[in-house]
Write a protein that holds these residues in place. Structure first.
Motif, PDB file in Angstrom:
ATOM      1  N   VAL A  65      24.993 -16.635 -76.388  1.00  0.00           N
ATOM      2  CA  VAL A  65      24.485 -17.957 -76.026  1.00  0.00           C
ATOM      3  C   VAL A  65      23.389 -18.361 -76.997  1.00  0.00           C
ATOM      4  O   VAL A  65      23.355 -19.496 -77.470  1.00  0.00           O
ATOM      5  CB  VAL A  65      23.957 -17.971 -74.572  1.00  0.00           C
ATOM      6  CG1 VAL A  65      23.204 -19.262 -74.275  1.00  0.00           C
ATOM      7  CG2 VAL A  65      25.096 -17.762 -73.589  1.00  0.00           C
ATOM      8  N   LEU A  66      22.490 -17.435 -77.318  1.00  0.00           N
ATOM      9  CA  LEU A  66      21.391 -17.720 -78.245  1.00  0.00           C
ATOM     10  C   LEU A  66      21.924 -18.087 -79.633  1.00  0.00           C
ATOM     11  O   LEU A  66      21.465 -19.044 -80.243  1.00  0.00           O
ATOM     12  CB  LEU A  66      20.466 -16.507 -78.329  1.00  0.00           C
ATOM     13  CG  LEU A  66      19.209 -16.671 -79.193  1.00  0.00           C
ATOM     14  CD1 LEU A  66      18.310 -17.769 -78.647  1.00  0.00           C
ATOM     15  CD2 LEU A  66      18.451 -15.356 -79.270  1.00  0.00           C
ATOM     16  N   LYS A  67      22.925 -17.372 -80.100  1.00  0.00           N
ATOM     17  CA  LYS A  67      23.507 -17.665 -81.415  1.00  0.00           C
ATOM     18  C   LYS A  67      24.196 -19.026 -81.438  1.00  0.00           C
ATOM     19  O   LYS A  67      24.221 -19.700 -82.468  1.00  0.00           O
ATOM     20  CB  LYS A  67      24.531 -16.598 -81.789  1.00  0.00           C
ATOM     21  CG  LYS A  67      23.921 -15.261 -82.145  1.00  0.00           C
ATOM     22  CD  LYS A  67      25.005 -14.250 -82.422  1.00  0.00           C
ATOM     23  CE  LYS A  67      24.460 -12.858 -82.579  1.00  0.00           C
ATOM     24  NZ  LYS A  67      25.520 -11.848 -82.720  1.00  0.00           N
ATOM     25  N   ALA A  68      24.745 -19.438 -80.303  1.00  0.00           N
ATOM     26  CA  ALA A  68      25.466 -20.696 -80.233  1.00  0.00           C
ATOM     27  C   ALA A  68      24.542 -21.914 -80.197  1.00  0.00           C
ATOM     28  O   ALA A  68      24.986 -23.038 -80.424  1.00  0.00           O
ATOM     29  CB  ALA A  68      26.381 -20.717 -79.006  1.00  0.00           C
ATOM     30  N   GLN A  69      23.266 -21.695 -79.938  1.00  0.00           N
ATOM     31  CA  GLN A  69      22.326 -22.825 -79.842  1.00  0.00           C
ATOM     32  C   GLN A  69      21.953 -23.350 -81.212  1.00  0.00           C
ATOM     33  O   GLN A  69      21.866 -22.724 -82.180  1.00  0.00           O
ATOM     34  CB  GLN A  69      21.067 -22.422 -79.090  1.00  0.00           C
ATOM     35  CG  GLN A  69      21.323 -22.206 -77.635  1.00  0.00           C
ATOM     36  CD  GLN A  69      20.046 -21.864 -76.859  1.00  0.00           C
ATOM     37  OE1 GLN A  69      19.016 -21.557 -77.433  1.00  0.00           O
ATOM     38  NE2 GLN A  69      20.151 -21.902 -75.559  1.00  0.00           N
TER      39      GLN A  69
END
Length: 69
Positions: A65-69
């Motif tokens: 999720v963090l990488k997708a932000q």
């Protein structure tokens, strides 16, 4: 002491907050790993190992999720 908003939406939408939660999960897993060396009860050891696997999977998903932000 740093105050962090723990509402689910804030955790997922705020990169710094999410990163802090991921670090907390990693630290918790590390602590559990250290503690398992002292567990002699097989049933408890299996339960702790399952908990660590679940926490690690949650940490992995939150990293995505963090990488997708």
């Amino acid at each position: 002491m740093i105050t962090i908003d723990c509402t689910p939406v804030r955790v997922l939408l705020d990169k710094e907050n999410l990163a802090n939660k991921i670090d907390l999960l990693r630290d918790t897993i590390d602590l559990l790993l250290e503690e398992t060396a002292e567990i002699s009860d097989t049933v408890k050891l299996v339960d702790v190992a399952d908990l660590m696997r679940n926490l690690n999977e949650l940490r992995r998903q939150l990293n995505e999720v963090l990488k997708a932000q």
